[in-house]
Design a protein around this motif. Structure first.
Motif, PDB file in Angstrom:
ATOM      1  N   ALA A 331      27.037  25.479   2.177  1.00 53.30           N
ATOM      2  CA  ALA A 331      26.435  24.150   2.100  1.00 53.30           C
ATOM      3  C   ALA A 331      25.691  23.849   3.391  1.00 53.30           C
ATOM      4  N   ASP A 332      24.535  23.208   3.242  1.00 52.10           N
ATOM      5  CA  ASP A 332      23.772  22.730   4.390  1.00 52.10           C
ATOM      6  C   ASP A 332      24.336  21.362   4.777  1.00 52.10           C
ATOM      7  N   ASN A 333      24.948  21.269   5.964  1.00 52.24           N
ATOM      8  CA  ASN A 333      25.528  20.018   6.441  1.00 52.24           C
ATOM      9  C   ASN A 333      24.820  19.508   7.693  1.00 52.24           C
ATOM     10  N   THR A 334      23.519  19.786   7.767  1.00 58.12           N
ATOM     11  CA  THR A 334      22.754  19.356   8.933  1.00 58.12           C
ATOM     12  C   THR A 334      22.733  17.838   9.050  1.00 58.12           C
ATOM     13  N   ALA A 335      22.576  17.133   7.940  1.00 60.00           N
ATOM     14  CA  ALA A 335      22.496  15.669   7.987  1.00 60.00           C
ATOM     15  C   ALA A 335      23.766  15.063   8.560  1.00 60.00           C
ATOM     16  N   LEU A 336      24.921  15.642   8.221  1.00 63.65           N
ATOM     17  CA  LEU A 336      26.193  15.117   8.714  1.00 63.65           C
ATOM     18  C   LEU A 336      26.422  15.471  10.177  1.00 63.65           C
ATOM     19  N   ILE A 347      18.814  21.371  14.950  1.00 65.06           N
ATOM     20  CA  ILE A 347      19.739  22.492  14.791  1.00 65.06           C
ATOM     21  C   ILE A 347      20.339  22.430  13.389  1.00 65.06           C
ATOM     22  N   PRO A 348      20.098  23.436  12.568  1.00 63.69           N
ATOM     23  CA  PRO A 348      20.707  23.451  11.234  1.00 63.69           C
ATOM     24  C   PRO A 348      22.192  23.839  11.321  1.00 63.69           C
ATOM     25  N   PHE A 349      23.007  23.152  10.540  1.00 61.25           N
ATOM     26  CA  PHE A 349      24.434  23.470  10.451  1.00 61.25           C
ATOM     27  C   PHE A 349      24.781  23.805   8.999  1.00 61.25           C
ATOM     28  N   ASN A 350      25.543  24.881   8.816  1.00 63.32           N
ATOM     29  CA  ASN A 350      26.009  25.210   7.478  1.00 63.32           C
ATOM     30  C   ASN A 350      27.509  25.480   7.502  1.00 63.32           C
TER      31      ASN A 350
END
Length: 741
Positions: A331-336, A347-350
């Motif tokens: 899951a892409d959780n960049t927004a959180l 910075i993208p977070f997954n």
């Protein structure tokens, strides 16, 4: 948002309503036509009996019904079943909701799932057990759904109801082969393909037979992500099959061995981005915007052996099962986490998750013959599951996933769960018209849990250290059943039902503050509910019409909640809820070949106590619970020439407005899901060995909001809500070849 209160259905008024329905339908004049509705035999009560005699709200959809509505997976038939809704992210990720018993996205299911005699999925909250298996519906004998708690016969996690897939047993007397090819096109997406096959062969006539099923289905997808140049990101592929061997062991015993393999691969979710305040698309209507891929892979291997031995004084049944379940998601959780760490979208977070569960089950039961003054059933059940859940929060730009040289979060959760239970039911027939059933089940659940965590979220003082915490829990839970049944006259049944159910508790996640103090409770308790129900089942017009009605009241206590503490989700008990509702369903055959069906449900599901853990208040609606839902179907079979039949069919489904969270809650931010209507059409021709069918699903291309995920808004109120949608208009052609001799 202002909470609306709806007047409750008074128990006395409910009884009067049901009695009036029963008497009105029973006094209708009987027609003398030769045609009538087919009787449906169900087994979810662990006895083979007519659905008209079971003192519980049960929906059974046979093979012809499933094929008529073009059902391949859970979402295809869910909205046809009274009182059912779901939380879904796409094929392979669906949480089943019955009668509003849910708090939204959950860690463990409130609905038990079975394939034949074998319970499927993990009972532990740490093994992705909330996601029900998307079992392929091709060549099923039927699907059974029992509403309300089924804790006496099925134990843990059957508190909301029971969904049972019943596969076709081998026919020992004839050879059969079915080949099916299907092609369809969804608006806003690409072409979908499916190929399916079922073969039945008697190896030794009347003694030994085998049935094999294979399928391959590809969905082209309908969701685009133009920001990354990706289109149809929710495309998926499902492949697998099952084999069943049935052997007669003498005159009074049989043994059935079965094996199932199924694998689902999906490139992305079926979610689109919506503005949290206006509900309007952030981008295009069928578009999402993520920085990273969100693939899924789900697989199951299920093996079972079921022995039935007819003794002079009862039937002995042994059901042995072994299953291997794997679920890998990302899951892409960049927004959180971009908001949490102040990095925004730079910075993208997954969060990749890998879960594997191995589970052994054994049930042994003995049932008296049907009939007589006293019927009884006693049994014992054992389950042993071993799960391993790995997850990580990663900075996608770093090869090791670290941020600032330290890991953010790495977790591994080895978990064992063991359940031992004894159960029994007894029915006393005081007369041919009145009987009372009593049931009890005592379960002992044991869990052992290890928590191998590393990272700044779990341990800000020493993020490089690997913490190893473990805990063991033991629970004893007893569930009960009381159900009187009264046959007013032939074809008119009145019943009452008081039943309880539960979900297992267990040890909890442990995380610490910057001072080294633990956050949250070390354990969480089972939650439980009681269901109080009265209903009627009426058959009239010489078997050409049926009408079922039920009124129910559910009290739910110690609700299990998923709450984020210090960046880590924990399980807590908090608050109470009550669900009141009315369910109606019926079928009618006015002329030969024409079958009309319908169902309608009213549900008022709300908290009856403040829940500080959620930030939710007394009186707020439970998520994903529509006040109103309904479904109508009409299918007409008519002769064409000497040896063919034509088919015309239409279906209508309505799912009322729902909520996805709670007003003012930071843990579960609110989003209102709009009501939607779906209309399906079908036309076909049936020949002795050849069927062709043209179908149009969602004729008017209605945009249907199924569920919503608003996790990112817990720390970023401006983040869009991710909404899972119904399939857009789909036009397709299905061709089947049926050979038997």
């Amino acid at each position: 948002m202002r909470t609306k209160r709806v007047a409750a259905v008074a128990p006395g008024a409910g009884l009067q309503l049901l009695a009036g329905i029963a008497m009105a339908t029973s006094t209708m004049a009987n027609a003398q036509d030769q045609y009538q509705l087919e009787e449906v035999i169900v087994t979810a009560s662990k006895r083979a009996e007519s659905s008209r005699d079971v003192a519980v709200a049960v929906t059974a959809m046979g093979r012809e019904q499933l094929e008529a509505i073009n059902a391949s997976n859970f979402q295809d038939f869910a909205t046809y079943v009274p009182g059912v809704s779901s939380f879904g992210l796409g094929v392979g990720q669906n949480q089943v909701v019955v009668r509003g018993v849910t708090t939204g996205a959950q860690s463990s299911s409130t609905v038990a799932l079975l394939v034949d005699e074998i319970p499927i999925g993990s009972s532990s909250a740490f093994a992705q057990g909330a996601y029900a298996l998307d079992y392929n519906a091709f060549d099923l004998q039927r699907i059974e759904l029992l509403s309300g708690p089924q804790g006496t016969l099925y134990g843990a996690s059957a508190m909301g109801g029971l969904l049972k897939y019943v596969t076709q047993a081998p026919d020992l007397g004839s050879f059969e082969e079915r080949l099916q090819a299907e092609v369809s096109s969804s608006r806003h997406g690409r072409t979908n393909y499916a190929g399916r096959m079922a073969v039945n062969a008697p190896l030794i006539r009347d003694q030994l037979g085998v049935r094999a099923v294979a399928f391959l289905e590809e969905s082209g997808g309908v969701i685009d992500d133009p920001g990354r140049g990706r289109y149809d990101v929710d495309s998926s592929k499902s492949a697998g099959g099952r084999v069943s061997v049935l052997s007669k062991l003498g005159e009074h015993a049989d043994l059935r061995l079965s094996a199932t393999y199924q694998n689902i691969e999906r490139d992305g979710s079926t979610m689109v981005d919506r503005n949290s305040l206006t509900g309007r698309p952030v981008r295009g209507k069928y578009q999402q915007s993520v920085l990273l891929d969100e693939p899924l892979e789900q697989s199951i291997r299920l093996y079972s052996a079921v022995l039935n031995w007819e003794l002079p004084w009862g039937t002995l049944t042994s059901a042995t099962g072994w299953q291997e379940l794997e679920l890998n998601t990302d899951a892409d959780n960049t927004a959180l986490y971009g908001a949490l760490f102040g990095t925004g979208s730079a910075i993208p977070f997954n969060t990749p998750v890998a879960n594997r569960t191995e589970k052994f089950t054994q049930e042994l039961r003995l049932a008296s013959p049907s009939g007589g003054t006293f019927e009884w059933l006693v049994g014992a059940f054992y389950a042993d599951e071993d799960s391993r859940n790995r997850t990580q929060l990663r900075n996608w730009l770093d090869p090791n996933g670290n941020l600032g040289g330290v890991p953010l979060f790495k977790g591994e959760l080895p978990t064992t769960y063991e359940e031992i239970a004894v159960f029994g039911t007894g029915t006393v027939h005081f007369s041919e018209r009145f009987d009372v059933a009593l049931g009890v089940r005592h379960s002992e659940d044991r869990q052992h849990y290890r928590q191998l965590f590393q990272g700044v979220i779990n341990n800000p003082l020493n993020p490089l250290a690997i913490s190893d915490n473990g805990s063991t829990s033991k629970e004893n839970v007893t569930t009960y059943l009381f159900s009187p049944r009264f046959r007013v006259r032939e074809g008119v049944l009145l019943y009452g039902r008081v039943a309880s159910g539960y979900r297992p508790g267990g040890p909890n996640f442990v995380t610490v503050t910057s001072t080294g103090q633990p956050i949250g409770n070390p354990t969480f308790k089972p939650d439980s509910l009681w269901n109080y129900e009265v209903g009627t089942k009426t058959t009239f017009l010489n078997g050409r019409a049926t009408l079922d009605a039920s009124v129910f009241l559910i009290d739910w206590s110690d609700i299990q909640l998923t709450v984020n503490r210090g960046g880590v989700n924990q399980l807590e008990n908090g608050g109470e809820a009550q669900v009141k509702g009315v369910e109606l369903s019926g079928r009618y055959m006015p002329i030969a070949g024409l079958t009309l069906g319908g169902s309608a449900t009213y549900t008022d599901a709300q908290l009856t106590q403040d829940s500080p853990a959620l930030g939710a208040r007394d009186g707020q609606r439970l998520p994903l619970s529509p006040r109103f839902s309904s479904a109508l179907t009409a299918d007409y079979l008519f002769p064409v020439g000497q040896s063919a039949e034509g088919l015309l069919g239409v279906s209508y489904r309505y799912l009322g407005e729902r909520t996805s969270g709670f007003d003012g809650s930071l843990a579960r931010p609110q989003y209102d899901l709009d009501a939607f209507n779906l209309v399906d059409l079908r036309i076909g021709m049936r020949l002795p060995s050849f069927d062709v069918r043209l179908f149009v699903d969602n004729v008017f291309d209605e945009f249907g909001e199924v569920s919503a995920l608003s996790t990112a808004r817990t720390v970023n109120p401006a983040a869009p809500v991710r909404v899972s949608i119904a399939q857009p208009r789909t036009i397709g052609l299905s061709i089947s070849v049926n050979l038997s001799h």
